[in-house]
Design an enzyme around this catalytic site. Structure first.
Site, PDB file in Angstrom:
ATOM      1  N   SER A   1       0.845  -1.190   0.000  1.00 57.55           N
ATOM      2  CA  SER A   1       0.000   0.000   0.000  1.00 57.55           C
ATOM      3  C   SER A   1       0.888   1.250   0.000  1.00 57.55           C
ATOM      4  O   SER A   1       1.662   1.456  -0.926  1.00 57.55           O
ATOM      5  CB  SER A   1      -0.962  -0.040   1.183  1.00 57.55           C
ATOM      6  OG  SER A   1      -2.002   0.880   1.020  1.00 57.55           O
TER       7      SER A   1
ATOM      8  N   HIS B   1      -8.529  -4.793  -1.052  1.00 58.91           N
ATOM      9  CA  HIS B   1      -7.214  -4.291  -0.666  1.00 58.91           C
ATOM     10  C   HIS B   1      -6.417  -5.316   0.134  1.00 58.91           C
ATOM     11  O   HIS B   1      -5.190  -5.354   0.058  1.00 58.91           O
ATOM     12  CB  HIS B   1      -7.389  -3.017   0.166  1.00 58.91           C
ATOM     13  CG  HIS B   1      -6.130  -2.219   0.335  1.00 58.91           C
ATOM     14  ND1 HIS B   1      -5.428  -1.714  -0.737  1.00 58.91           N
ATOM     15  CD2 HIS B   1      -5.459  -1.841   1.449  1.00 58.91           C
ATOM     16  CE1 HIS B   1      -4.368  -1.052  -0.284  1.00 58.91           C
ATOM     17  NE2 HIS B   1      -4.369  -1.117   1.035  1.00 58.91           N
TER      18      HIS B   1
ATOM     19  N   ASP C   1     -10.076  -3.603  -5.496  1.00 62.96           N
ATOM     20  CA  ASP C   1      -9.499  -2.755  -4.455  1.00 62.96           C
ATOM     21  C   ASP C   1      -9.996  -1.326  -4.635  1.00 62.96           C
ATOM     22  O   ASP C   1      -9.849  -0.733  -5.706  1.00 62.96           O
ATOM     23  CB  ASP C   1      -7.969  -2.801  -4.556  1.00 62.96           C
ATOM     24  CG  ASP C   1      -7.265  -2.166  -3.368  1.00 62.96           C
ATOM     25  OD1 ASP C   1      -7.922  -1.432  -2.609  1.00 62.96           O
ATOM     26  OD2 ASP C   1      -6.055  -2.398  -3.212  1.00 62.96           O
TER      27      ASP C   1
END
Length: 695
Positions: free
Chosen positions: A546, A666, A632
């Site tokens: 991320s 995610h 995501d």
């Protein structure tokens, strides 16, 4: 072995123009999912072929993980009103079930019993059964009323973080007619009759709070709060005392709260303190000297926060009567219970915890003596609790959970998992380095390795970091990491600026127009490890996810020659494009973190100077594996897809793999075994890159 050729994406130029600057983007067309699917599928096939020789290694890593964990397991029970609640999962199951047993008078939970049910055990939500037929399955809320009759639960079956909430009558096992679709994940019960929940706007921002009366159609729900400012997220919760409902509105740097007595759920929420740009505060309800008070942690007096008291119903006093601010330690939060207060601080890069009993002073909670350890505490959900739980964690041993009696300070060990398969923690060590930076800072670096690793020769090394949102990474045990350590790999966690390990200024010094410090810190540590003989570029790998994936992408551009390989999970590698699109999920709220290039030319220029996708050059790169998920909503699949496409086009050397989960969000795939297998496949790739091992 001849490596398969990587698929190339067609170049369809689009021109982005902001502040008189132009950028030709050849792969922005991939933002259209339908058009991108051919490239994503071809890249999945290419990655599978390229990693086929790692089948034995990834299977061994997978088997080793399973050999160390209890596949049939039960969590430590947590106390609710009238019941102990816990989670149980059986070998072969992906999701398990939520259970409970009646609670007596005591506050020490039932002993964990894996292989048989506890007396009176009741399954209140069977995730395994509910997940049947779903490719993706994620439980959001699981909230039970005080009486224990109703369970409110929310599910996401696509990975896009849009949840559907239902209410189950646990006395019958049947769901009520109430169905609330497209909500945020959580909910808050008030009594047996009302549920408060949040919904999101088109940018996936929780912006509204609603009140639902059980048994009524959703069309009759009342929106009790709406936040129009796109920088602010909204949330609602009940104080531990059950006396007040609290609505919080927060951006990355500013907050504002409203409250409502819980015995008047249809009343009007009252503002506690009007938002002031740059002032962040958090609060919890306490009773001090018989008077209702707010315990407030805030940054009005210091970037490292203070903690004070302020009477409920009066203008909020941002003072520091309880815990004064410190230049050395960051107050991270406080919690109040009937007989004690709890407070957390980050001190010298490690989490510490304090307890205050009645009129007494704050006392540092001491559990163990290991240098790299963290302690966190929780009083649970019941105001009258006479005990709190202390969690002691290290890099080399499993977390130890204690019940601490508030009056006697007696500590009862509730649970410390033994790693199966003969793991001996004494064979491993962790230690801290302080690596100097060119601008006079010292970066805390945590190293974990086997004790018998020869200190006089370089070893394969896996570096990792995050460095955003003031998130503090720290001591945490991983049974999966043991497999890497046993293969002679040294694990290095770099606490770069942008995180919160060294206080608020450490965070401020790695965000916005200071963001490059995050990347420079990571490269500085890599140079230190190489220069001091810990490793070599041929044996050095890195990973991050991320915002940590942004770190990986920037490091690949700025210092890629230090690394053999980099793994970037759901990486935020096209930040400038995203921050120029206010219509995208999260963009406006993220301007406080990264800066606002949409309106500010200097921010545009600064982000353009480090954004990984913008700065891919015609030069050799480390080998890179990027992972993403099609659904995501936090870091869109298009970012790593564009990045890998450009690397394949521009870089003069390096292997660039892209793996996309087609039904996930995610956090990747949702099932327990699928998630472990996928993570071990990705781990095998990095292990092979820095060690050459294939088993």
């Amino acid at each position: 072995m001849t490596k398969p050729s990587a698929p190339r994406a067609p170049k369809i130029p689009t021109i982005r123009s902001f502040h008189g600057r132009e950028f030709v983007d050849d792969y922005e067309w991939m933002r259209d999912k339908d058009k991108a699917l051919e490239f994503l599928n071809a890249s999945n096939t290419h990655a599978e072929e390229s990693m086929a020789h790692l089948g034995t290694l990834s299977q061994n890593l997978y088997d080793e993980v399973l050999s160390r964990i209890h596949e049939t397991d039960m969590s430590l029970p947590s106390r609710g009103r009238g019941y102990w609640y816990f989670f149980r999962i059986e070998k072969g199951e992906n999701y398990g079930r939520i259970c409970r047993v009646p609670a007596g008078e005591g506050w020490i939970p039932p002993q964990v019993q894996r292989d048989s049910a506890l007396p009176g055990e009741q399954v209140i939500f069977d995730l395994e059964k509910e997940s049947e037929g779903q490719e993706f399955f994620s439980l959001g809320a699981a909230a039970v009323t005080d009486s224990g009759r109703y369970l409110a639960y929310s599910l996401d079956v696509e990975g896009n973080e849009r949840y559907t909430l239902r209410i189950r009558d646990l006395s019958t096992g049947e769901d009520l007619d109430d169905v609330l679709e497209n909500i945020s994940s959580g909910c808050t019960w008030v009594g047996e009759e009302y549920i408060f929940y949040e919904t999101v706007d088109d940018a996936w921002r929780p912006d509204s709070v609603w009140r639902h009366r059980v048994g009524t159609p959703r069309s009759e729900d009342v929106r009790v709060f709406h936040e129009p400012d796109e920088r602010f997220w909204v949330g609602i919760g009940l104080s531990v005392s059950d006396k007040y409902l609290l609505i919080g509105c927060s951006s990355k740097v500013t907050s504002e709260y409203y409250y409502l007595p819980a015995d008047d759920p249809e009343g009007e929420f009252r503002l506690i303190r009007e938002r002031e740009e740059g002032v962040d505060y958090d609060l919890t309800h306490a009773v001090v000297g018989g008077e209702d008070m707010w315990i407030v942690t805030h940054n009005k007096l210091s970037p490292n926060y203070s903690c004070g008291l302020s009477p409920v119903g009066k203008p909020l006093d941002l003072g520091e009567e309880l815990m004064a601010h410190s230049d050395e330690a960051r107050i991270t939060g406080a919690a109040a219970y009937r007989d004690f207060l709890l407070l957390g601080r980050m001190e010298n890069g490690l989490a510490k915890s304090y307890v205050k009993r009645g009129e007494g002073d704050w006392e540092l909670l001491h559990i163990g003596d290991e240098e790299l350890s963290s302690t966190s505490i929780s009083g649970g959900s019941l105001w009258e609790a006479p005990v709190f739980r202390a969690y002691y964690t290290t890099y080399t041993n499993t977390p130890a959970i204690y019940a601490v009696d508030v009056k006697t300070d007696e500590k009862t060990l509730l649970k410390q998992e033994k790693v199966r398969g003969g793991y001996d923690p004494s064979q491993y060590e962790s230690r801290r380095l302080w690596v100097p930076t060119p601008d006079g800072k010292k970066i805390p670096v945590s190293i974990v390795q086997r004790r018998d690793l020869d200190p006089d020769v370089p070893h394969p090394t896996h570096m990792t970091g995050y460095g955003a949102y003031e998130v503090s990474s720290g001591p945490a045990f991983s049974s999966a990491r043991v497999s890497l350590l046993d293969r002679g790999i040294r694990f290095v966690e770099v606490h770069v600026r942008g995180g919160g390990e060294m206080g608020r200024l450490w965070y401020d010094n790695g965000k916005g127009l200071n963001k490059k410090h995050t990347f420079e810190d990571f490269i500085t540590v890599a140079d230190y490890l190489i220069d001091h003989g810990y490793t070599t570029p041929a044996m050095l790998g890195a990973s991050g996810g991320s915002a940590g994936g942004l770190l990986m992408g920037a490091v690949a551009n700025m210092g890629g020659d230090r690394f053999k390989a980099i793994r970037a999970d759901v990486p935020f590698v096209d930040p400038l494009t995203s921050m120029l699109k206010p219509e995208l999920p999260l963009t406006v709220t993220e301007w406080d973190e990264w800066g606002d290039p949409y309106h500010e030319a200097d921010v545009y220029d600064y982000m353009a100077s480090y954004a990984p996708y913008e700065n891919v050059e015609a030069k050799p790169y480390p080998n890179i594996l990027a992972t993403t998920s099609l659904n995501d909503t936090r870091v869109l699949y298009v970012e790593p897809a564009k990045w890998i496409a450009k690397l394949r086009e521009v870089a003069t050397a390096g292997e660039f793999l892209l793996r996309t989960e087609m039904v996930a969000g995610h956090g990747g795939v949702s099932g327990r075994y699928d998630a472990i297998r996928r993570s071990r496949e990705d781990a095998a790739w990095l292990v092979n890159q820095i060690t050459g091992l294939t088993k």
